[in-house]
Write a protein that holds these residues in place. Structure first.
Motif, PDB file in Angstrom:
ATOM      1  N   LEU A  50       0.840  -1.199   0.000  1.00 50.37           N
ATOM      2  CA  LEU A  50       0.000   0.000   0.000  1.00 50.37           C
ATOM      3  C   LEU A  50       0.875   1.249   0.000  1.00 50.37           C
ATOM      4  CD1 LEU A  50      -2.736  -0.926   2.638  1.00 50.37           C
ATOM      5  CD2 LEU A  50      -2.955  -1.006   0.144  1.00 50.37           C
ATOM      6  N   TYR A  51       0.364   2.283  -0.632  1.00 47.11           N
ATOM      7  CA  TYR A  51       1.002   3.597  -0.593  1.00 47.11           C
ATOM      8  C   TYR A  51       0.323   4.399   0.512  1.00 47.11           C
ATOM      9  CZ  TYR A  51       2.729   8.158  -2.139  1.00 47.11           C
ATOM     10  OH  TYR A  51       3.324   9.399  -2.201  1.00 47.11           O
ATOM     11  N   LYS A  52       1.070   4.715   1.556  1.00 45.28           N
ATOM     12  CA  LYS A  52       0.518   5.414   2.710  1.00 45.28           C
ATOM     13  C   LYS A  52       0.299   6.888   2.390  1.00 45.28           C
ATOM     14  CE  LYS A  52       0.705   1.769   5.361  1.00 45.28           C
ATOM     15  NZ  LYS A  52      -0.523   1.135   5.884  1.00 45.28           N
ATOM     16  N   LYS A  53      -0.857   7.406   2.766  1.00 45.36           N
ATOM     17  CA  LYS A  53      -1.218   8.762   2.366  1.00 45.36           C
ATOM     18  C   LYS A  53      -1.589   9.642   3.563  1.00 45.36           C
ATOM     19  CE  LYS A  53      -3.503   9.504  -1.379  1.00 45.36           C
ATOM     20  NZ  LYS A  53      -2.387  10.077  -2.168  1.00 45.36           N
ATOM     21  N   THR A  54      -1.096  10.873   3.537  1.00 48.36           N
ATOM     22  CA  THR A  54      -1.532  11.921   4.458  1.00 48.36           C
ATOM     23  C   THR A  54      -1.827  13.167   3.643  1.00 48.36           C
ATOM     24  OG1 THR A  54       0.743  12.653   4.842  1.00 48.36           O
ATOM     25  CG2 THR A  54      -0.174  11.046   6.403  1.00 48.36           C
ATOM     26  N   SER A  55      -2.643  14.034   4.173  1.00 43.60           N
ATOM     27  CA  SER A  55      -2.989  15.260   3.459  1.00 43.60           C
ATOM     28  C   SER A  55      -1.940  16.334   3.717  1.00 43.60           C
ATOM     29  CB  SER A  55      -4.359  15.768   3.900  1.00 43.60           C
ATOM     30  OG  SER A  55      -4.637  17.015   3.278  1.00 43.60           O
ATOM     31  N   PRO A  56      -1.514  17.053   2.674  1.00 50.09           N
ATOM     32  CA  PRO A  56      -0.567  18.148   2.879  1.00 50.09           C
ATOM     33  C   PRO A  56      -1.182  19.344   3.591  1.00 50.09           C
ATOM     34  CG  PRO A  56      -1.327  18.145   0.612  1.00 50.09           C
ATOM     35  CD  PRO A  56      -1.878  16.908   1.253  1.00 50.09           C
ATOM     36  N   ILE A  57      -2.500  19.360   3.733  1.00 57.24           N
ATOM     37  CA  ILE A  57      -3.171  20.479   4.402  1.00 57.24           C
ATOM     38  C   ILE A  57      -2.820  20.516   5.880  1.00 57.24           C
ATOM     39  CG2 ILE A  57      -5.409  21.487   5.001  1.00 57.24           C
ATOM     40  CD1 ILE A  57      -6.558  20.072   2.521  1.00 57.24           C
ATOM     41  N   ASP A  58      -2.827  19.320   6.531  1.00 55.22           N
ATOM     42  CA  ASP A  58      -2.649  19.292   7.985  1.00 55.22           C
ATOM     43  C   ASP A  58      -2.098  17.956   8.486  1.00 55.22           C
ATOM     44  OD1 ASP A  58      -4.811  17.685   7.469  1.00 55.22           O
ATOM     45  OD2 ASP A  58      -6.281  18.969   8.484  1.00 55.22           O
ATOM     46  N   LEU A  59      -1.602  17.142   7.561  1.00 57.67           N
ATOM     47  CA  LEU A  59      -1.047  15.819   7.885  1.00 57.67           C
ATOM     48  C   LEU A  59      -2.083  14.831   8.397  1.00 57.67           C
ATOM     49  CD1 LEU A  59       2.483  16.478   9.459  1.00 57.67           C
ATOM     50  CD2 LEU A  59       1.949  15.494   7.226  1.00 57.67           C
ATOM     51  N   PRO A  92      -0.571  28.494   7.775  1.00 58.65           N
ATOM     52  CA  PRO A  92      -1.934  28.960   7.988  1.00 58.65           C
ATOM     53  C   PRO A  92      -2.827  27.884   8.575  1.00 58.65           C
ATOM     54  CG  PRO A  92      -1.492  28.642   5.661  1.00 58.65           C
ATOM     55  CD  PRO A  92      -0.192  28.514   6.356  1.00 58.65           C
ATOM     56  N   VAL A  93      -2.429  26.643   8.358  1.00 58.48           N
ATOM     57  CA  VAL A  93      -3.054  25.484   9.007  1.00 58.48           C
ATOM     58  C   VAL A  93      -1.930  24.710   9.684  1.00 58.48           C
ATOM     59  CG1 VAL A  93      -4.436  23.403   8.713  1.00 58.48           C
ATOM     60  CG2 VAL A  93      -4.805  25.362   7.196  1.00 58.48           C
ATOM     61  N   LYS A  94      -2.132  24.364  10.944  1.00 56.45           N
ATOM     62  CA  LYS A  94      -1.092  23.654  11.681  1.00 56.45           C
ATOM     63  C   LYS A  94      -0.680  22.376  10.960  1.00 56.45           C
ATOM     64  CE  LYS A  94       0.059  21.810  16.255  1.00 56.45           C
ATOM     65  NZ  LYS A  94      -0.416  21.508  17.630  1.00 56.45           N
ATOM     66  N   ASN A  95       0.624  22.182  10.863  1.00 58.99           N
ATOM     67  CA  ASN A  95       1.231  21.006  10.226  1.00 58.99           C
ATOM     68  C   ASN A  95       1.052  20.980   8.715  1.00 58.99           C
ATOM     69  OD1 ASN A  95       2.085  19.913  12.717  1.00 58.99           O
ATOM     70  ND2 ASN A  95       0.052  18.995  13.041  1.00 58.99           N
ATOM     71  N   GLY A  96       0.655  22.107   8.121  1.00 60.18           N
ATOM     72  CA  GLY A  96       0.440  22.144   6.680  1.00 60.18           C
ATOM     73  C   GLY A  96       1.714  22.458   5.905  1.00 60.18           C
ATOM     74  N   ALA A  97       1.690  22.137   4.611  1.00 59.02           N
ATOM     75  CA  ALA A  97       2.834  22.375   3.725  1.00 59.02           C
ATOM     76  C   ALA A  97       2.550  23.605   2.867  1.00 59.02           C
ATOM     77  CB  ALA A  97       3.082  21.155   2.842  1.00 59.02           C
ATOM     78  N   PHE A  98       2.921  24.772   3.373  1.00 54.86           N
ATOM     79  CA  PHE A  98       2.627  26.036   2.695  1.00 54.86           C
ATOM     80  C   PHE A  98       3.911  26.862   2.570  1.00 54.86           C
ATOM     81  CE2 PHE A  98      -1.133  24.637   4.944  1.00 54.86           C
ATOM     82  CZ  PHE A  98      -2.193  24.870   4.075  1.00 54.86           C
TER      83      PHE A  98
END
Length: 493
Positions: A32-41, A371-377
């Motif tokens: 499986l390819y493990k996925k998290t959102s770049p918005i907030d992990l 702007p969002v905690k733990n986000g990639a911005f």
């Protein structure tokens, strides 16, 4: 404007993550390819990495569908009708598709709903409409003979697309492929897979027969299996130059399948003293380098400018930056969301730090933000004092960074613009018609904009020169990429 609370929707949404093969969702085995959102992990649903054996199942389904003529054998009017319905269904599910892409790759809900997805749907409709407007040819007749030149489908088409514009890239590949009567196996980027699966479901609902449009999930290994497959007749790729070179190798090492590649770019944006449109030029540049966090293959990332107008233009460009500050992409008033991943964010941070260490200066931006905690911005950024031999000026970093390179005259501007391995897009800004014509003719790029940037549409081809790839997306010319040209010579008496 949508009034939906997308944050609430995101908290409860469960996407379909299984590949779609031969009209059915496919339960894959293995990794499986493990996925998290770049918005907030936040954790996202993982996707399966299909192996060579499983890709073979998809290709076999596509071949069986093609050989049955269930799609290629339909009258053009029927194929056109189904593609129209397909386009309509995509527009009807714009909210669902937007949420899928927003969560996976961080682009703002607003831009997905009002740009990416409608543009993708419109592209499918455009190619459907073109079906009965493109004609075959007849060679000049001579006594006792007649030659016809016809276009026939390739057969089974493999398509590998990137994550930065999920719906547009999907449509640019599958729309002409399906319009020409091919069967398709699509491998979306592992960072933006959910929407492709949903689109394949909508294709079935529209009436595209099972096996004609298949989606396989996975990473580069899955793409390699598709590009190397002996029963795939053409492989069509958009992504980095490095991977594009691998795709060519896979094609050559297998069955010498047809290849088209839309690869990277480091596009020059030339502003000359003779331009009196500096405000509009600054607006155009800002949109096409800061939009989507700079994750645009044709981003206008190299500003090549004459010294006399540099200060005025940079002041105008800096004013534009406020419109492109990243924010929570799940809010409907956000125009710029997150980067696709923290890995991509780190890449941009490192490039900027390296440029500063080499003598460049941060004129604006230059920092990661949350702007969002733990986000990639990352902030929209302007670097001055850049030399054209710096990595920041030569390598595609895929981030919201403008490198400013000062030149003394038009000749130097052209020289600097062409001193790159890439040749995807370029622009020249001048009010002198002769200069505009001369510079445009000298720039080595697949698309050259004069006093504009990124304002082309579906009627013109898009693709690069040099290491930006080969072949074209969009326009009637791209249809021929998904076809074989056949000559039939008739002798009669």
């Amino acid at each position: 404007m949508s009034t939906i609370d997308w944050s609430v929707q995101a908290d409860t949404f469960k996407p379909e993550v299984r590949s779609l093969i031969n009209g059915q969702h496919f339960d894959a085995d293995g990794e499986l390819y493990k996925k998290t959102s770049p918005i907030d992990l936040r954790s996202l649903s993982d996707i399966a990495i299909l192996n060579e054996k499983e890709v073979n199942i998809a290709v076999n389904a596509a071949r069986k569908a093609y050989n049955s003529r269930c799609w290629a054998g339909l009258p053009l009017t029927k194929r056109k009708e189904i593609l129209f319905k397909f386009s309509d269904l995509i527009n009807q599910h714009v909210g669902t598709l937007a949420l899928l892409d927003c969560l996976e790759m961080g682009k703002s809900i607003h831009n997905l709903m009002y740009d990416d997805i409608p543009t993708g749907a419109a592209s499918i409709r455009w190619f459907a409409e073109a079906l009965d407007k493109v004609y075959d040819h007849c060679a000049p007749a001579r006594d006792g003979a007649l030659g016809t030149i016809t276009s026939e489908p390739l057969g089974v088409v493999g398509a590998i697309i990137p994550w930065n514009y999920p719906m547009i890239m999907l449509a640019w590949k599958i729309a002409p492929a399906l319009a020409m009567g091919n069967s398709v196996v699509l491998k979306p980027a592992e960072q933006s897979t959910y929407s492709a699966i949903k689109v394949a479901e909508l294709a079935l609902e529209a009436g595209i027969p099972p096996g004609v449009f298949n989606v396989v999930t996975g990473d580069g290994r899955t793409g390699q299996a598709l590009a190397s497959h002996m029963d795939v007749d053409g492989i069509f790729f958009t992504g980095s130059t490095e991977v594009g070179k691998l795709i060519m190798q896979y094609a050559a090492q297998s069955n010498l399948k047809k290849v088209a590649l839309e690869c990277g770019g480091k596009s020059p944006f030339i502003v000359l003293n003779s331009s009196k449109q500096l405000e509009y030029a600054a607006q155009s540049m800002a949109r096409h380098v800061y939009f989507n966090q700079g994750q645009i293959c044709s981003a206008a990332s190299r500003l090549i400018i004459q010294a006399e107008c540099e200060a005025e233009f940079l002041a105008l460009l800096k004013q534009q930056i406020n419109q492109y500050q990243p924010a929570n992409p799940l809010l409907t008033d956000t125009r710029v969301g997150a980067m696709v991943s923290h890995q991509q964010l780190d890449k941009v941070v490192n490039y900027v730090e390296m440029a500063v260490q080499s003598g460049a200066e941060v004129f604006a931006g230059g920092k990661a933000v949350e702007p969002v905690k733990n986000g990639a911005f990352y902030q929209p950024t302007i670097l001055t004092g850049v030399r054209n031999d710096m990595p920041i000026a030569q390598e595609e970093i895929f981030g919201p960074v403008v490198s400013v390179i000062r030149v003394k005259d038009t000749a130097e501007a052209v020289q600097v613009a062409n001193q790159t391995k890439y040749g995807l897009a370029a622009a020249v800004w001048t009010d002198d018609f002769n200069t505009a014509h001369q510079v445009a003719s000298q720039l080595r790029a697949g698309t050259v904009h004069v006093n504009a940037y990124g304002e082309d549409d579906a009627t013109v081809p898009f693709g690069g020169m040099k290491q930006s790839g080969l072949g074209k997306d969009k326009s009637i010319w791209s249809l021929q990429q998904y076809a074989e040209m056949k000559t039939t010579w008739f002798r009669y008496s």
